[in-house]
Design a protein around this motif. Structure first.
Motif, PDB file in Angstrom:
ATOM      1  N   GLU A   1      -3.756  -0.131  -4.110  1.00 28.11           N
ATOM      2  CA  GLU A   1      -2.856   0.955  -4.528  1.00 28.11           C
ATOM      3  C   GLU A   1      -2.569   1.848  -3.341  1.00 28.11           C
ATOM      4  OE1 GLU A   1      -3.466   3.369  -7.903  1.00 28.11           O
ATOM      5  OE2 GLU A   1      -4.305   1.756  -9.144  1.00 28.11           O
ATOM      6  N   LEU A   2      -1.305   2.048  -3.070  1.00 29.62           N
ATOM      7  CA  LEU A   2      -0.923   2.894  -1.939  1.00 29.62           C
ATOM      8  C   LEU A   2      -0.017   4.017  -2.406  1.00 29.62           C
ATOM      9  CD1 LEU A   2       0.009   0.071   0.612  1.00 29.62           C
ATOM     10  CD2 LEU A   2      -2.185   1.266   0.404  1.00 29.62           C
ATOM     11  N   ARG A   3      -0.323   5.205  -1.964  1.00 30.79           N
ATOM     12  CA  ARG A   3       0.516   6.378  -2.238  1.00 30.79           C
ATOM     13  C   ARG A   3       1.072   6.893  -0.939  1.00 30.79           C
ATOM     14  NH1 ARG A   3      -0.468   9.005  -7.472  1.00 30.79           N
ATOM     15  NH2 ARG A   3      -2.298   7.787  -8.059  1.00 30.79           N
TER      16      ARG A   3
ATOM     17  N   GLU B   1       9.240   7.341   2.645  1.00 27.21           N
ATOM     18  CA  GLU B   1       8.168   6.508   3.215  1.00 27.21           C
ATOM     19  C   GLU B   1       7.833   5.357   2.286  1.00 27.21           C
ATOM     20  OE1 GLU B   1       4.515   8.141   4.980  1.00 27.21           O
ATOM     21  OE2 GLU B   1       5.610  10.044   5.046  1.00 27.21           O
ATOM     22  N   GLN B   2       7.817   5.676   0.992  1.00 26.93           N
ATOM     23  CA  GLN B   2       7.502   4.627   0.017  1.00 26.93           C
ATOM     24  C   GLN B   2       8.575   3.543   0.073  1.00 26.93           C
ATOM     25  OE1 GLN B   2       5.848   5.412  -3.787  1.00 26.93           O
ATOM     26  NE2 GLN B   2       7.131   3.947  -4.845  1.00 26.93           N
ATOM     27  N   ALA B   3       9.830   3.947   0.213  1.00 25.79           N
ATOM     28  CA  ALA B   3      10.915   2.975   0.270  1.00 25.79           C
ATOM     29  C   ALA B   3      10.754   2.072   1.489  1.00 25.79           C
ATOM     30  CB  ALA B   3      12.259   3.693   0.301  1.00 25.79           C
ATOM     31  N   ASP B   4      10.360   2.681   2.606  1.00 25.97           N
ATOM     32  CA  ASP B   4      10.142   1.877   3.817  1.00 25.97           C
ATOM     33  C   ASP B   4       9.029   0.859   3.624  1.00 25.97           C
ATOM     34  OD1 ASP B   4      12.085   3.222   5.116  1.00 25.97           O
ATOM     35  OD2 ASP B   4      10.735   4.624   6.161  1.00 25.97           O
ATOM     36  N   ALA B   5       8.043   1.262   2.830  1.00 25.88           N
ATOM     37  CA  ALA B   5       6.854   0.427   2.677  1.00 25.88           C
ATOM     38  C   ALA B   5       7.100  -0.787   1.787  1.00 25.88           C
ATOM     39  CB  ALA B   5       5.705   1.260   2.122  1.00 25.88           C
TER      40      ALA B   5
ATOM     41  N   ARG C   1       3.703   5.334  -6.569  1.00 29.59           N
ATOM     42  CA  ARG C   1       2.840   4.491  -5.734  1.00 29.59           C
ATOM     43  C   ARG C   1       3.292   3.041  -5.769  1.00 29.59           C
ATOM     44  NH1 ARG C   1      -1.733   3.594 -10.101  1.00 29.59           N
ATOM     45  NH2 ARG C   1      -0.503   4.577 -11.715  1.00 29.59           N
ATOM     46  N   ILE C   2       2.693   2.277  -4.838  1.00 29.14           N
ATOM     47  CA  ILE C   2       2.982   0.844  -4.749  1.00 29.14           C
ATOM     48  C   ILE C   2       1.695   0.092  -5.070  1.00 29.14           C
ATOM     49  CG2 ILE C   2       3.509  -1.024  -3.155  1.00 29.14           C
ATOM     50  CD1 ILE C   2       5.263   0.851  -1.608  1.00 29.14           C
ATOM     51  N   LEU C   3       1.797  -0.962  -5.863  1.00 30.62           N
ATOM     52  CA  LEU C   3       0.633  -1.780  -6.171  1.00 30.62           C
ATOM     53  C   LEU C   3       0.835  -3.152  -5.540  1.00 30.62           C
ATOM     54  CD1 LEU C   3       0.156  -1.006  -9.985  1.00 30.62           C
ATOM     55  CD2 LEU C   3      -0.739   0.234  -8.019  1.00 30.62           C
ATOM     56  N   LEU C   4      -0.155  -3.577  -4.753  1.00 27.09           N
ATOM     57  CA  LEU C   4      -0.098  -4.904  -4.135  1.00 27.09           C
ATOM     58  C   LEU C   4      -1.165  -5.783  -4.766  1.00 27.09           C
ATOM     59  CD1 LEU C   4       0.282  -3.713  -0.439  1.00 27.09           C
ATOM     60  CD2 LEU C   4       2.082  -4.685  -1.907  1.00 27.09           C
ATOM     61  N   TYR C   5      -0.750  -6.868  -5.360  1.00 28.56           N
ATOM     62  CA  TYR C   5      -1.681  -7.767  -6.063  1.00 28.56           C
ATOM     63  C   TYR C   5      -2.084  -8.897  -5.137  1.00 28.56           C
ATOM     64  CZ  TYR C   5      -0.647  -5.171 -10.212  1.00 28.56           C
ATOM     65  OH  TYR C   5      -0.530  -4.160 -11.105  1.00 28.56           O
TER      66      TYR C   5
ATOM     67  N   PRO D   1      -0.354   5.468   4.508  1.00 31.90           N
ATOM     68  CA  PRO D   1      -0.292   6.063   3.158  1.00 31.90           C
ATOM     69  C   PRO D   1      -1.220   7.268   3.043  1.00 31.90           C
ATOM     70  CG  PRO D   1      -1.375   3.897   3.115  1.00 31.90           C
ATOM     71  CD  PRO D   1      -0.941   4.130   4.519  1.00 31.90           C
ATOM     72  N   VAL D   2      -0.855   8.237   2.181  1.00 32.47           N
ATOM     73  CA  VAL D   2      -1.728   9.409   2.032  1.00 32.47           C
ATOM     74  C   VAL D   2      -2.969   9.050   1.236  1.00 32.47           C
ATOM     75  CG1 VAL D   2      -0.020  11.235   2.307  1.00 32.47           C
ATOM     76  CG2 VAL D   2      -0.340  10.187   0.052  1.00 32.47           C
TER      77      VAL D   2
END
Ligand SMILES: Nc1ncnc2c1ncn2[C@@H]1O[C@H](COP(=O)(O)OP(=O)(O)OP(=O)(O)O)[C@@H](O)[C@H]1O
Ligand SMILES: [Mg+2]
Lengths: 330, 280
Positions: free
Chosen positions: A256-258, A264-268, A284-288, A306-307
């Motif tokens: 989980e990344l915030r 920044e989230q869009a770039d990620a 946030r973004i979740l990477l499985y 990420p923060v």
């Protein structure tokens, strides 16, 4: 107590898909069960059976049709189609006999506001033809259990929301039901009361009581339920044991990344290629992935900052997100 | 588990879970008794409301009977001439039966349906909608019976009961209560909010005032007489007055039948409506 509740027996043999034999002993059997309100279809043809002694869970977002299903099983709402057998009987004709063996915790408390806490329990027992002396005895011990003994003589109106919930749950137990139906039982309970309830439900299950639970809390479902279904738009999106569902619909781990800003989230979003699957939530973004640490290392290697970052195991929440595109608790 | 028969103190030995399907399905099952029991539990803590209703008839009889009779002379009823209090007492008994029944079946029922959701819990137990209707009716009749009894005691004490036939007024007052209770409940299932009660009052108040309670029907012009005759309260008043005076006519059988049929139709309608409202 929490520990006790955690000891949910793993995959019960009948959990995956009850064998043909299970159908004969099943307490609830639904085939193509439909509920319509006018033109609107709330439950659109579902099949399931609930076998004695198990805890069966219904998960799903608001409006999925969980309560509608519970009400049909409790003979409080006629089915619009399909067949339904409860305790071997037909709800349409045997309502009173079925309900005599059910305990119901409805989603909305339906306590008798004109009566005291104690009288609520006694009178409810009387509805089940339990003799007065016995009703009083059971009421006293259930008040103890619900930690409401001190409020016994108070009007229900004066209780807090959580206390009312506890009383509703105690009331459902007064008839010593074979099948306990709990529609979002822990809503409004504080953590202590919630764990007490889990503990109690776990013990009831050990005593042979069959449980049917709807909930929005996935840790509750993971701990309590032997089998569960995920319902969406009146249909089952998936069914199985919690572990099976996680294995089938999610990866072992989640990163989980915030990020500080939406930009920044869009770039990620390019990080999607580092994992098996990516979910993008507003915050946030979740990477499985099978290996969270490896993915996190790759995130850092690519220079993202990420923060907050977290590697955790997959839960039912992830399954839910995958299947319905929504979160369980908003 | 609750499958063991539980001896019911109120009704002897019938077993706990075998549902007795009564032939007259309108009467609900034996479990309807628990609905009455609920009301006993509620009023146990607010018995003052029961008592106030108990004394009401004394005030009515005293104020209207004694007060008015000093202004109004004896009245001719059929072949007889009776003092005003004797004339008005059975009419007041019928009206009071109506009022009591309507209070329970309209305001109280509406509150239970829309705000207290009293029956949601009841219907998650072995009780059925038929039991709820029968139980609430039973309670309403118990209460009406209590008030009618106090009223008749007042009548006797004040010397307003003309003949010993007056004792028959008691079951007849219950019949009036039954009819209005049933119609009241059926009507209430259609009300959407408190504002709709204005409409109900619009029906009740003129009926109360015009139904030959306070003076004989003969004071009205012919067309109004015909309208008044159709109202259930008039039927009740005529029935009780004829009985009280011991002057029986065949028309009174008609009045009784009218009330009984009205009550049964009201009950059936209530049951159907509540089924749809409470078990959607
Ligand atoms: N009495 C009713 N009349 C009309 N529509 C209804 C009625 N009861 C439920 N519905 C509709 O049926 C759908 C399913 O409702 P239901 O209460 O079963 O959902 P749920 O899964 O329990 O949701 P929640 O998590 O919010 O409790 C909803 O769209 C709801 O609006
Ligand atoms: Mg619900």
């Amino acid at each position: 107590m929490v520990a006790a509740a955690r000891g949910t027996p793993g995959a019960v043999a009948s959990a995956a898909a009850p064998s043909a034999g299970a159908q004969d002993t099943a307490l609830v059997v639904a085939r193509g069960l439909v509920k319509r309100f006018g033109q609107f279809t709330a439950v659109g043809g579902i099949d399931f059976e609930i076998v004695p002694g198990e805890c069966f869970g219904f998960l799903g977002p608001n409006g999925a049709g969980k309560t509608s299903t519970m009400r049909m099983i409790s003979c409080m709402s006629p089915a619009s189609g399909g067949t339904l057998r409860v305790l071997g009987m037909d709800p349409a004709t045997d309502g009173p006999r079925i309900r005599a063996r059910l305990g119901l915790v409805p989603q909305e408390d339906s306590l008798d506001l004109e009566l005291t806490v104690l009288d609520n329990l006694i009178l409810y027992a009387r509805y089940f033809d339990i003799p007065k002396a016995e009703a009083r005895r059971r009421a006293a011990s259930l008040l103890e259990l619900a930690q409401l003994s001190e409020r016994a003589r108070d009007k229900v109106e004066s209780l807090s929301g959580g206390m009312k919930r506890r009383l509703t749950i105690a009331r459902a137990l007064v008839s010593q039901p074979d099948l306990l139906i709990l529609d979002e039982p822990t809503t409004g309970l504080d953590p202590q009361a919630r764990h007490l309830l889990w503990d109690r439900l776990y013990r009831l299950k050990q005593e042979g009581v069959t449980l049917l639970v709807t909930t929005h809390y996935m840790e509750e479902a993971e701990q309590l339920c032997d089998r569960l279904v995920i319902m969406d738009h009146g249909r089952f999106a998936a069914h199985g044991t919690p572990l099976e569902l996680i294995g089938r619909y999610s990866t072992r781990e989640v990163v989980e990344l915030r990020f500080a800003t939406p930009r920044e989230q869009a770039d990620a979003l390019a990080l999607g290629e580092t994992a098996q699957r990516m979910e993008v939530l507003p915050d946030r973004i979740l990477l499985y992935t099978a290996d969270g640490d490896a993915v996190l290392a790759e995130v850092h290697r690519r220079g993202y900052a990420p923060v907050s970052e977290l590697v955790r195991r997959s839960t039912l929440e992830d399954v839910f997100l995958r299947l319905t595109g929504r979160r369980l608790v908003d | 588990m609750s499958t063991t028969p539980a001896g019911d103190t109120t009704r002897g030995t019938t077993s706990g879970t075998t549902l007795r399907i009564t032939p007259a399905a309108l009467l609900g099952s034996r479990r309807a008794v628990h609905m009455v029991e609920r009301n006993v539990y509620v009023y146990r803590r607010s018995w003052i409301f029961l008592v106030s209703g108990f004394f009401e008839p004394f005030f009515y009889l005293l104020s209207i009977g004694i007060g008015m009779s000093s202004l109004v002379g004896p009245l001719r009823v059929g072949a007889e001439t009776v003092a005003y209090p004797v004339f008005v007492a059975p009419g007041l008994l019928a009206s009071s039966a109506m009022n009591g029944a309507l209070f329970d079946s309209t305001f109280n029922l509406f509150h239970k349906l829309k705000f207290a959701h009293t029956y949601d819990a009841v219907l998650s137990t072995p009780l059925t909608v038929a039991d709820v209707v029968a139980g609430e009716m039973g309670w309403s009749l118990l209460r009406s019976g209590l008030y009618a009894l106090s009223f008749m005691c007042a009548m006797a004490a004040l010397g307003d009961a003309r003949t010993s036939w007056a004792a028959l007024c008691y079951p007849e007052a219950l019949l009036v209560a039954f009819a209005f209770s049933a119609v009241g409940m059926a009507t209430t299932t259609y009300l959407r909010g408190w504002r709709d009660f204005e409409m109900v009052m619009l029906a009740i108040v003129p009926m109360f005032l015009f139904s030959a309670t306070f003076y004989p029907l003969s004071v009205y012009p012919g067309w109004l007489q015909a309208v008044v005759r159709l109202t259930p309260l008039y039927q009740g008043v005529a029935l009780l007055r004829g009985t009280d005076l011991g002057s029986f006519q065949w028309a009174m059988a008609g009045h009784a039948a009218y009330l009984a049929i009205l009550g049964l139709v009201g009950l059936a309608a209530t049951r159907a409506r509540l089924g749809r409202l409470l078990l959607p």
